[in-house]
Design a protein around this motif. Structure first.
Motif, PDB file in Angstrom:
ATOM      1  N   LEU A  94      60.684  36.260  45.028  1.00  0.00           N
ATOM      2  CA  LEU A  94      60.221  37.165  43.991  1.00  0.00           C
ATOM      3  C   LEU A  94      60.475  38.605  44.426  1.00  0.00           C
ATOM      4  O   LEU A  94      60.687  38.892  45.606  1.00  0.00           O
ATOM      5  CB  LEU A  94      58.723  36.951  43.743  1.00  0.00           C
ATOM      6  N   THR A  95      60.444  39.517  43.475  1.00  0.00           N
ATOM      7  CA  THR A  95      60.734  40.917  43.803  1.00  0.00           C
ATOM      8  C   THR A  95      59.540  41.600  44.463  1.00  0.00           C
ATOM      9  O   THR A  95      59.708  42.585  45.186  1.00  0.00           O
ATOM     10  CB  THR A  95      61.116  41.700  42.537  1.00  0.00           C
ATOM     11  N   GLN A  96      58.328  41.093  44.244  1.00  0.00           N
ATOM     12  CA  GLN A  96      57.142  41.708  44.830  1.00  0.00           C
ATOM     13  C   GLN A  96      57.106  41.490  46.340  1.00  0.00           C
ATOM     14  O   GLN A  96      57.524  40.455  46.846  1.00  0.00           O
ATOM     15  CB  GLN A  96      55.866  41.134  44.209  1.00  0.00           C
ATOM     16  N   THR A  97      56.565  42.475  47.053  1.00  0.00           N
ATOM     17  CA  THR A  97      56.479  42.398  48.507  1.00  0.00           C
ATOM     18  C   THR A  97      55.431  41.386  48.966  1.00  0.00           C
ATOM     19  O   THR A  97      55.636  40.668  49.951  1.00  0.00           O
ATOM     20  CB  THR A  97      56.140  43.784  49.087  1.00  0.00           C
ATOM     21  N   LYS A  98      54.291  41.341  48.252  1.00  0.00           N
ATOM     22  CA  LYS A  98      53.215  40.410  48.634  1.00  0.00           C
ATOM     23  C   LYS A  98      53.292  39.167  47.754  1.00  0.00           C
ATOM     24  O   LYS A  98      53.123  39.242  46.543  1.00  0.00           O
ATOM     25  CB  LYS A  98      51.852  41.087  48.492  1.00  0.00           C
ATOM     26  N   VAL A  99      53.546  38.030  48.394  1.00  0.00           N
ATOM     27  CA  VAL A  99      53.564  36.739  47.705  1.00  0.00           C
ATOM     28  C   VAL A  99      52.695  35.775  48.507  1.00  0.00           C
ATOM     29  O   VAL A  99      52.849  35.658  49.728  1.00  0.00           O
ATOM     30  CB  VAL A  99      54.993  36.180  47.553  1.00  0.00           C
ATOM     31  N   ALA A 143      49.555  17.742  44.231  1.00  0.00           N
ATOM     32  CA  ALA A 143      48.880  18.998  44.570  1.00  0.00           C
ATOM     33  C   ALA A 143      48.869  19.956  43.383  1.00  0.00           C
ATOM     34  O   ALA A 143      49.677  19.852  42.454  1.00  0.00           O
ATOM     35  CB  ALA A 143      49.565  19.663  45.760  1.00  0.00           C
ATOM     36  N   GLY A 144      47.937  20.896  43.449  1.00  0.00           N
ATOM     37  CA  GLY A 144      47.894  22.022  42.532  1.00  0.00           C
ATOM     38  C   GLY A 144      47.876  23.301  43.346  1.00  0.00           C
ATOM     39  O   GLY A 144      47.098  23.424  44.303  1.00  0.00           O
ATOM     40  N   VAL A 145      48.733  24.261  42.995  1.00  0.00           N
ATOM     41  CA  VAL A 145      48.933  25.458  43.811  1.00  0.00           C
ATOM     42  C   VAL A 145      49.033  26.691  42.918  1.00  0.00           C
ATOM     43  O   VAL A 145      49.796  26.700  41.950  1.00  0.00           O
ATOM     44  CB  VAL A 145      50.226  25.329  44.647  1.00  0.00           C
ATOM     45  N   LEU A 146      48.263  27.727  43.239  1.00  0.00           N
ATOM     46  CA  LEU A 146      48.438  29.021  42.591  1.00  0.00           C
ATOM     47  C   LEU A 146      49.438  29.854  43.374  1.00  0.00           C
ATOM     48  O   LEU A 146      49.401  29.868  44.610  1.00  0.00           O
ATOM     49  CB  LEU A 146      47.115  29.796  42.541  1.00  0.00           C
ATOM     50  N   ILE A 147      50.321  30.537  42.656  1.00  0.00           N
ATOM     51  CA  ILE A 147      51.209  31.524  43.274  1.00  0.00           C
ATOM     52  C   ILE A 147      50.752  32.895  42.796  1.00  0.00           C
ATOM     53  O   ILE A 147      50.597  33.125  41.592  1.00  0.00           O
ATOM     54  CB  ILE A 147      52.676  31.299  42.892  1.00  0.00           C
ATOM     55  N   LEU A 148      50.513  33.796  43.746  1.00  0.00           N
ATOM     56  CA  LEU A 148      50.070  35.160  43.445  1.00  0.00           C
ATOM     57  C   LEU A 148      51.087  36.128  44.014  1.00  0.00           C
ATOM     58  O   LEU A 148      51.498  36.008  45.173  1.00  0.00           O
ATOM     59  CB  LEU A 148      48.696  35.440  44.061  1.00  0.00           C
ATOM     60  N   ALA A 149      51.476  37.115  43.215  1.00  0.00           N
ATOM     61  CA  ALA A 149      52.448  38.102  43.672  1.00  0.00           C
ATOM     62  C   ALA A 149      52.037  39.482  43.186  1.00  0.00           C
ATOM     63  O   ALA A 149      51.474  39.636  42.098  1.00  0.00           O
ATOM     64  CB  ALA A 149      53.844  37.759  43.151  1.00  0.00           C
ATOM     65  N   GLY A 150      52.310  40.491  44.009  1.00  0.00           N
ATOM     66  CA  GLY A 150      52.014  41.863  43.632  1.00  0.00           C
ATOM     67  C   GLY A 150      52.618  42.830  44.634  1.00  0.00           C
ATOM     68  O   GLY A 150      53.073  42.437  45.704  1.00  0.00           O
ATOM     69  N   GLU A 151      52.604  44.100  44.281  1.00  0.00           N
ATOM     70  CA  GLU A 151      53.155  45.133  45.158  1.00  0.00           C
ATOM     71  C   GLU A 151      51.990  45.859  45.836  1.00  0.00           C
ATOM     72  O   GLU A 151      51.152  46.460  45.163  1.00  0.00           O
ATOM     73  CB  GLU A 151      53.995  46.119  44.358  1.00  0.00           C
ATOM     74  N   PRO A 152      51.886  45.798  47.164  1.00  0.00           N
ATOM     75  CA  PRO A 152      50.769  46.439  47.856  1.00  0.00           C
ATOM     76  C   PRO A 152      50.617  47.918  47.479  1.00  0.00           C
ATOM     77  O   PRO A 152      51.605  48.647  47.361  1.00  0.00           O
ATOM     78  CB  PRO A 152      51.139  46.274  49.334  1.00  0.00           C
ATOM     79  N   LEU A 153      49.368  48.326  47.279  1.00  0.00           N
ATOM     80  CA  LEU A 153      49.088  49.709  46.909  1.00  0.00           C
ATOM     81  C   LEU A 153      48.985  50.621  48.121  1.00  0.00           C
ATOM     82  O   LEU A 153      49.173  51.835  48.013  1.00  0.00           O
ATOM     83  CB  LEU A 153      47.791  49.774  46.100  1.00  0.00           C
ATOM     84  N   LYS A 154      48.630  50.057  49.263  1.00  0.00           N
ATOM     85  CA  LYS A 154      48.545  50.814  50.519  1.00  0.00           C
ATOM     86  C   LYS A 154      47.691  52.073  50.353  1.00  0.00           C
ATOM     87  O   LYS A 154      48.064  53.163  50.774  1.00  0.00           O
ATOM     88  CB  LYS A 154      49.952  51.179  51.009  1.00  0.00           C
ATOM     89  N   GLN A 155      46.526  51.886  49.747  1.00  0.00           N
ATOM     90  CA  GLN A 155      45.612  53.006  49.548  1.00  0.00           C
ATOM     91  C   GLN A 155      44.245  52.633  50.111  1.00  0.00           C
ATOM     92  O   GLN A 155      43.917  51.459  50.248  1.00  0.00           O
ATOM     93  CB  GLN A 155      45.505  53.350  48.057  1.00  0.00           C
ATOM     94  N   PRO A 156      43.431  53.619  50.466  1.00  0.00           N
ATOM     95  CA  PRO A 156      42.094  53.317  50.992  1.00  0.00           C
ATOM     96  C   PRO A 156      41.268  52.534  49.978  1.00  0.00           C
ATOM     97  O   PRO A 156      41.450  52.679  48.760  1.00  0.00           O
ATOM     98  CB  PRO A 156      41.491  54.702  51.246  1.00  0.00           C
ATOM     99  N   ILE A 157      40.366  51.699  50.488  1.00  0.00           N
ATOM    100  CA  ILE A 157      39.493  50.896  49.639  1.00  0.00           C
ATOM    101  C   ILE A 157      38.048  51.234  49.975  1.00  0.00           C
ATOM    102  O   ILE A 157      37.599  51.074  51.112  1.00  0.00           O
ATOM    103  CB  ILE A 157      39.736  49.392  49.859  1.00  0.00           C
ATOM    104  N   ALA A 158      37.320  51.734  48.982  1.00  0.00           N
ATOM    105  CA  ALA A 158      35.881  51.972  49.102  1.00  0.00           C
ATOM    106  C   ALA A 158      35.199  50.964  48.190  1.00  0.00           C
ATOM    107  O   ALA A 158      35.338  51.032  46.964  1.00  0.00           O
ATOM    108  CB  ALA A 158      35.534  53.404  48.701  1.00  0.00           C
ATOM    109  N   HIS A 159      34.475  50.020  48.777  1.00  0.00           N
ATOM    110  CA  HIS A 159      33.948  48.885  48.020  1.00  0.00           C
ATOM    111  C   HIS A 159      32.439  48.783  48.171  1.00  0.00           C
ATOM    112  O   HIS A 159      31.902  48.881  49.276  1.00  0.00           O
ATOM    113  CB  HIS A 159      34.607  47.590  48.523  1.00  0.00           C
ATOM    114  N   MET A 160      31.764  48.572  47.048  1.00  0.00           N
ATOM    115  CA  MET A 160      30.338  48.243  47.063  1.00  0.00           C
ATOM    116  C   MET A 160      30.048  47.355  45.862  1.00  0.00           C
ATOM    117  O   MET A 160      30.114  47.802  44.704  1.00  0.00           O
ATOM    118  CB  MET A 160      29.463  49.502  47.011  1.00  0.00           C
ATOM    119  N   GLY A 161      29.760  46.089  46.125  1.00  0.00           N
ATOM    120  CA  GLY A 161      29.447  45.160  45.048  1.00  0.00           C
ATOM    121  C   GLY A 161      30.552  45.090  44.013  1.00  0.00           C
ATOM    122  O   GLY A 161      31.706  44.793  44.350  1.00  0.00           O
ATOM    123  N   PRO A 162      30.242  45.410  42.745  1.00  0.00           N
ATOM    124  CA  PRO A 162      31.222  45.270  41.671  1.00  0.00           C
ATOM    125  C   PRO A 162      32.141  46.477  41.496  1.00  0.00           C
ATOM    126  O   PRO A 162      32.957  46.500  40.575  1.00  0.00           O
ATOM    127  CB  PRO A 162      30.345  45.095  40.436  1.00  0.00           C
TER     128      PRO A 162
END
Length: 280
Positions: free
Chosen positions: A193-198, A237-256
């Motif tokens: 795939l073209t996305q970096t993260k697979v 088997a059943g398998v999910l494939i997930l793909a996306g382009e990493p954002l490479k940005q800081p993550i500030a997380h709290m709950g939702p």
């Protein structure tokens, strides 16, 4: 297929006592641009009967996929939908969403589904929220000559000589998802795939890769960028494939809430407390 990391889900609870299996990625180390993979899989009604009462979100996209059973979704934008087996729902929460997801009364034979969080680019985290589902435009599915099936949950996929185009096309970070079902004794192949993260997540049965196996349900395999996707299953088997382009940005997380800085996170809490997200 070159696997560079394997992660395993662990049991936890969310919502009103809902038992789930989770792979978290809020540290940005392995899953970027994804933040979390939650799987709900149980035939015991007490594991999910509490559902997910009204709660807020800001700064993320939530992706819900139901394999078995169903939830009723409701949000402050006026959406109220029954999401059943085979359906996909996507919310780009942006500035803010308040929603609930409660088990359908007729989901008496158990539940199997996912909620996956996808991070949003910092510059887009405060735009207006968006909602879309596949109840009117079901996710397209195709099979190859072996009976291996690919369901295009989001994005566009090439499989068995056909292009499968989901109605969900605008996920953050070029996100795409597919569900692959392998009968016993079959093999799956997809060009890089073209996305970096697979990543591939095994949700049913087990698979083997060229690096060995078996890899059992509840495991996430992160692939080397540019790798093809190839695995087989001796038992099905059943398998999910997930793909996306990493954002490479800081993550500030709290709950939702997931923002880029602590100041933005504190503002999200204040805005919610002041009622700026609206009401359900």
């Amino acid at each position: 297929m070159k696997v560079i990391q394997q992660l395993n889900s662990h049991a936890t609870q969310d919502g009103d006592g809902v038992n789930i299996s989770r792979i978290p990625g809020f540290d940005g180390k392995y899953l970027d641009p994804f933040l979390m993979i939650d799987e709900l899989k149980s035939d015991d009604h007490s594991d999910f009967m509490g559902g997910f009462p009204a709660h807020p979100h800001r700064g993320i996209e939530t992706f819900t996929y139901i394999i078995k059973g169903g939830f009723e979704h409701q949000d402050q934008m006026g959406n109220k939908k029954a999401i059943r087996a085979g359906d996909v729902q996507w919310m780009s929460t942006g500035f803010g969403v308040i929603h609930s997801e409660m088990p359908l009364a007729d989901a008496k034979e158990g539940m199997h589904g996912f909620q996956i969080w996808l991070n949003m680019p910092s510059a887009e985290k405060l735009r207006a929220p968006r909602y879309q589902d596949t109840t009117e435009a079901p996710a397209p599915t195709t099979q190859n000559e072996q009976g291996v099936e690919l369901k295009a949950l989001a994005g566009s996929w090439q499989f068995a000589g056909e292009e499968q185009v989901s109605s969900l096309q605008d996920l953050a970070a070029d996100g795409m998802l597919a569900d692959v079902t392998l009968p016993a004794g079959t093999q799956f192949y997809h060009a890089p795939l073209t996305q970096t993260k697979v990543m591939i997540y095994i949700h049913t049965g087990e698979i083997h890769t060229e690096q060995g196996g078996p890899v059992k349900a509840g495991s996430l395999l992160i692939l080397e960028p540019g790798s093809d996707i190839e695995f087989n299953s001796q038992t099905g088997a059943g398998v999910l494939i997930l793909a996306g382009e990493p954002l490479k940005q800081p993550i500030a997380h709290m709950g939702p809430f997931v923002m880029t800085t602590q100041a933005e996170l504190q503002q999200a809490v204040r805005d919610y407390q002041l009622g700026k997200f609206g009401t359900l």
